[in-house]
Design a protein around this motif. Structure first.
Motif, PDB file in Angstrom:
ATOM      1  N   HIS A 113       1.916   4.155  -5.150  1.00 33.82           N
ATOM      2  CA  HIS A 113       1.692   5.491  -5.687  1.00 33.82           C
ATOM      3  C   HIS A 113       2.812   5.816  -6.671  1.00 33.82           C
ATOM      4  O   HIS A 113       3.991   5.622  -6.351  1.00 33.82           O
ATOM      5  CB  HIS A 113       1.673   6.516  -4.552  1.00 33.82           C
TER       6      HIS A 113
ATOM      7  N   ARG B 122       5.728   7.966  -5.378  1.00 30.13           N
ATOM      8  CA  ARG B 122       6.582   7.251  -4.423  1.00 30.13           C
ATOM      9  C   ARG B 122       7.504   6.277  -5.147  1.00 30.13           C
ATOM     10  O   ARG B 122       8.689   6.175  -4.813  1.00 30.13           O
ATOM     11  CB  ARG B 122       5.731   6.513  -3.394  1.00 30.13           C
TER      12      ARG B 122
ATOM     13  N   LYS C 207       0.839  -1.196   0.000  1.00 27.65           N
ATOM     14  CA  LYS C 207       0.000   0.000   0.000  1.00 27.65           C
ATOM     15  C   LYS C 207       0.880   1.254   0.000  1.00 27.65           C
ATOM     16  O   LYS C 207       0.622   2.211  -0.728  1.00 27.65           O
ATOM     17  CB  LYS C 207      -0.914  -0.016   1.224  1.00 27.65           C
TER      18      LYS C 207
ATOM     19  N   GLN D 180       4.505  12.828   0.059  1.00 29.33           N
ATOM     20  CA  GLN D 180       4.857  11.479  -0.387  1.00 29.33           C
ATOM     21  C   GLN D 180       6.139  10.994   0.291  1.00 29.33           C
ATOM     22  O   GLN D 180       6.256   9.824   0.656  1.00 29.33           O
ATOM     23  CB  GLN D 180       4.977  11.425  -1.911  1.00 29.33           C
TER      24      GLN D 180
END
Length: 120
Positions: A18, A21, A14, A52
């Motif tokens: 992104h 990231r 998780k 981030q």
């Protein structure tokens, strides 16, 4: 009682889930970077990059080092870079299979440019 390993793994993925990231981790796989060096490559606003980076820091994926007023980021472990390499290899394999399937489908498809006969 601690969380089961599968839950911890899910939390790790998780935190990796992104694009900004992932991009930051790829850059940090090469060498440590100051935030100002990451900004042009991340293509986001400074405040968003900072958010981030905080996620990555809380997840213990990156560590910081301060030199004067400049904060440098680096990977917390070289295994993070290895994980990114494995992900790249997996994706390369999956995309190669899809490209092969697409080529097979195109080869099996009748010519779409040939004139069609009108129904009698």
């Amino acid at each position: 009682m601690s969380a089961p390993l599968y839950q911890l793994k899910a939390e790790l993925f998780k935190n990796l889930g992104h694009p900004v990231r992932i991009r930051v981790l790829e850059l940090l796989s090469e060498r440590e970077h100051a935030v100002s060096e990451l900004l042009p490559h991340a293509a986001v606003e400074a405040a968003y990059l900072s958010q981030q980076l905080a996620v990555l820091r809380r997840a213990n994926l990156v560590v910081t080092r301060k030199e004067g007023s400049v904060v440098y980021y680096s990977l917390a472990s070289p295994q993070v870079a290895e994980l990114l390499k494995v992900a790249r290899a997996l994706l390369t394999g999956m995309l190669a299979e899809k490209a092969e399937l697409l080529a097979d489908l195109r080869a099996a498809t009748p010519e779409t440019n040939s004139p069609r006969r009108a129904p009698s």
